[in-house]
Design a protein around this motif. Structure first.
Motif, PDB file in Angstrom:
ATOM      1  N   GLN A 224       0.825  -1.207   0.000  1.00 36.20           N
ATOM      2  CA  GLN A 224       0.000   0.000   0.000  1.00 36.20           C
ATOM      3  C   GLN A 224       0.863   1.262   0.000  1.00 36.20           C
ATOM      4  O   GLN A 224       0.534   2.251  -0.665  1.00 36.20           O
ATOM      5  CB  GLN A 224      -0.936  -0.019   1.205  1.00 36.20           C
ATOM      6  N   ALA A 225       1.958   1.226   0.730  1.00 39.60           N
ATOM      7  CA  ALA A 225       2.873   2.374   0.732  1.00 39.60           C
ATOM      8  C   ALA A 225       3.479   2.588  -0.650  1.00 39.60           C
ATOM      9  O   ALA A 225       3.662   3.728  -1.094  1.00 39.60           O
ATOM     10  CB  ALA A 225       3.979   2.162   1.763  1.00 39.60           C
ATOM     11  N   ILE A 226       3.770   1.493  -1.342  1.00 40.16           N
ATOM     12  CA  ILE A 226       4.312   1.603  -2.699  1.00 40.16           C
ATOM     13  C   ILE A 226       3.285   2.224  -3.631  1.00 40.16           C
ATOM     14  O   ILE A 226       3.615   3.061  -4.477  1.00 40.16           O
ATOM     15  CB  ILE A 226       4.774   0.221  -3.203  1.00 40.16           C
ATOM     16  N   SER A 227       2.021   1.844  -3.476  1.00 41.25           N
ATOM     17  CA  SER A 227       0.982   2.434  -4.332  1.00 41.25           C
ATOM     18  C   SER A 227       0.904   3.938  -4.106  1.00 41.25           C
ATOM     19  O   SER A 227       0.752   4.722  -5.053  1.00 41.25           O
ATOM     20  CB  SER A 227      -0.381   1.773  -4.074  1.00 41.25           C
ATOM     21  N   MET A 228       1.018   4.380  -2.836  1.00 41.15           N
ATOM     22  CA  MET A 228       1.006   5.810  -2.558  1.00 41.15           C
ATOM     23  C   MET A 228       2.237   6.505  -3.112  1.00 41.15           C
ATOM     24  O   MET A 228       2.156   7.609  -3.664  1.00 41.15           O
ATOM     25  CB  MET A 228       0.908   6.047  -1.048  1.00 41.15           C
ATOM     26  N   GLU A 229       3.387   5.868  -3.001  1.00 40.43           N
ATOM     27  CA  GLU A 229       4.615   6.465  -3.523  1.00 40.43           C
ATOM     28  C   GLU A 229       4.527   6.610  -5.037  1.00 40.43           C
ATOM     29  O   GLU A 229       4.998   7.607  -5.606  1.00 40.43           O
ATOM     30  CB  GLU A 229       5.827   5.607  -3.132  1.00 40.43           C
ATOM     31  N   LEU A 230       3.920   5.642  -5.718  1.00 39.79           N
ATOM     32  CA  LEU A 230       3.737   5.740  -7.169  1.00 39.79           C
ATOM     33  C   LEU A 230       2.826   6.919  -7.519  1.00 39.79           C
ATOM     34  O   LEU A 230       3.040   7.609  -8.515  1.00 39.79           O
ATOM     35  CB  LEU A 230       3.161   4.427  -7.715  1.00 39.79           C
ATOM     36  N   ILE A 231       1.819   7.155  -6.685  1.00 34.62           N
ATOM     37  CA  ILE A 231       0.945   8.315  -6.899  1.00 34.62           C
ATOM     38  C   ILE A 231       1.740   9.605  -6.770  1.00 34.62           C
ATOM     39  O   ILE A 231       1.627  10.517  -7.600  1.00 34.62           O
ATOM     40  CB  ILE A 231      -0.233   8.294  -5.903  1.00 34.62           C
ATOM     41  N   TYR A 232       2.567   9.692  -5.719  1.00 36.47           N
ATOM     42  CA  TYR A 232       3.387  10.893  -5.525  1.00 36.47           C
ATOM     43  C   TYR A 232       4.344  11.106  -6.691  1.00 36.47           C
ATOM     44  O   TYR A 232       4.740  12.235  -6.978  1.00 36.47           O
ATOM     45  CB  TYR A 232       4.175  10.807  -4.223  1.00 36.47           C
ATOM     46  N   ARG A 233       4.703  10.017  -7.368  1.00 32.96           N
ATOM     47  CA  ARG A 233       5.611  10.100  -8.513  1.00 32.96           C
ATOM     48  C   ARG A 233       4.846  10.236  -9.836  1.00 32.96           C
ATOM     49  O   ARG A 233       5.406  10.095 -10.912  1.00 32.96           O
ATOM     50  CB  ARG A 233       6.523   8.874  -8.559  1.00 32.96           C
ATOM     51  N   ASN A 234       3.519  10.475  -9.735  1.00 30.90           N
ATOM     52  CA  ASN A 234       2.651  10.681 -10.908  1.00 30.90           C
ATOM     53  C   ASN A 234       2.550   9.452 -11.804  1.00 30.90           C
ATOM     54  O   ASN A 234       2.315   9.569 -13.010  1.00 30.90           O
ATOM     55  CB  ASN A 234       3.133  11.884 -11.737  1.00 30.90           C
ATOM     56  N   GLN A 235       2.684   8.275 -11.225  1.00 29.50           N
ATOM     57  CA  GLN A 235       2.548   7.029 -11.987  1.00 29.50           C
ATOM     58  C   GLN A 235       1.223   6.362 -11.580  1.00 29.50           C
ATOM     59  O   GLN A 235       1.186   5.356 -10.894  1.00 29.50           O
ATOM     60  CB  GLN A 235       3.753   6.131 -11.742  1.00 29.50           C
TER      61      GLN A 235
END
Length: 276
Positions: free
Chosen positions: A182-193
C-alpha cells in the motif's frame, strides 16, 4: 529442524553445534541470517532490552513523532557504541518514518542502501525484515527499480502469510507486507505514476483485507487519491476530509494532521494540472 538444515549456507554444522554447547560465539551477521530460519527476529528479542533501558525515549509517552524520532537517534547511538547491526537498522527505520511526515531529511541515501543490503542478504525474511521493508517503501529516496523489486518481494510474503490468524493481527507479517504494498501504491501516486498505482491497488484487493481495519483504512485513502486524480472536485475532497476525522482524539492525531496536509497539497497540485 536438524543442525544442517539451520546452518546450511550460512555457517558450518560444527560451528552451530559448538555455539549450542556454549563453546563459541557467532558473528552478528551469522546470527541475523540464522534467526529467520528459526522463525525468530531481533526486533522481538530487543523489546525485552528496551523495556529495561532507562535511557529509552519511549519509556515516556509513546505514539508521537518526537518519541519515534528520539528512539531512532537512541538506537543509532547504541550502534555506534556496540556495533550491533540491529541497532542501526532499527534506528534507520524510525528516521525514515519520521522523515516521511516531518521532511527533516535525516534519513540519507546511504541509510537506504544499508537497509536494502540487509534485506537482500537475509532470506527468507523474518518479521523484522518484513516490517523493515514496509517502512522503507515509504521513502522517496528509493529508486524506481528498487521500489518495484520490493513490491515483488512483499507480494510474495503477503500471499505466503495470508492465514486467518495473521489477517486479523495488525502486527503480523501479512499486515506488514500488505502495508508495504500500500505504501508503494502511494509512492507511485506521488511520482505521478497513476496507472501503476492502480494496478497495485487492484492486486491488493485480491487479498483478504476485510478483517483488518488498518489495511482497509489505507486502501480507502489510496482509492480517494486515485479518484481525485480521475475526477477532481469538492465531492471527493469532502469525502477525504470526513475520512480524516478518524484520526482526531487519538494518540496518532499528529500523524493524521500530517496526512491531511499532504492531501491538501496533493489537491492543489492536481487542480493546477487540470486547470492547465
Amino acid at each position: 529442524m536438524t543442525i544442517h538444515q539451520v546452518a546450511h549456507g550460512i555457517i558450518s554444522d560444527a560451528a552451530l553445534s559448538r555455539f549450542e554447547r556454549g563453546e563459541n560465539e557467532l558473528s552478528t551477521q551469522s546470527f541475523l541470517q540464522l534467526l529467520p530460519r528459526l522463525n525468530g527476529n531481533p526486533d522481538y528479542l530487543q523489546y525485552g532490552y528496551a523495556g529495561l533501558d532507562l535511557a529509552n525515549p519511549l519509556a515516556g509517552p509513546s505514539g508521537t513523532l518526537k518519541t519515534y524520532h528520539d528512539w531512532g537517534l537512541h538506537l543509532l547511538a547504541l550502534f555506534d557504541k556496540t556495533g550491533w547491526p540491529y541497532y542501526r537498522l532499527a534506528g534507520i527505520e524510525r528516521l525514515i518514518i519520521t522523515d516521511t511526515y516531518t521532511q527533516k531529511g535525516e534519513a540519507t541515501r546511504d541509510m537506504v542502501q544499508v537497509v536494502l543490503t540487509h534485506l537482500n542478504q537475509v532470506q527468507p525474511w523474518g518479521t523484522f525484515e518484513i516490517r523493515l521493508a514496509s517502512r522503507l517503501t515509504r521513502s522517496s529516496l528509493l529508486e524506481q527499480s528498487e521500489l518495484l523489486h520490493l513490491l515483488e518481494q512483499c507480494w510474495a510474503v503477503a500471499r505466503q502469510h495470508a492465514t486467518e490468524m495473521e489477517i486479523a493481527w495488525s502486527e503480523s507479517p501479512f499486515a506488514y507486507a500488505v502495508i508495504a504494498c500500500q505504501a508503494i501504491s502511494m509512492e507511485l501516486i506521488y511520482r505521478n505514476q497513476f496507472a501503476a498505482a492502480m494496478k497495485v491497488v487492484h492486486g491488493i484487493e485480491q487479498l483478504p483485507l476485510n478483517q483488518n481495519l488498518s489495511l482497509l483504512y489505507n486502501q480507502t485513502r489510496t482509492r480517494l487519491y486515485l479518484a481525485y486524480h480521475e475526477h477532481p472536485g469538492e465531492e471527493i475532497n469532502n469525502q477525504f476530509l470526513s475520512f480524516a476525522q478518524a484520526w482526531q482524539g487519538t494518540r496518532f492525531a499528529e500523524i493524521g494532521q500530517k496526512n491531511l496536509t499532504r492531501w491538501k497539497d496533493y489537491v492543489k497540485k492536481e487542480n493546477r494540472k487540470h486547470d492547465d
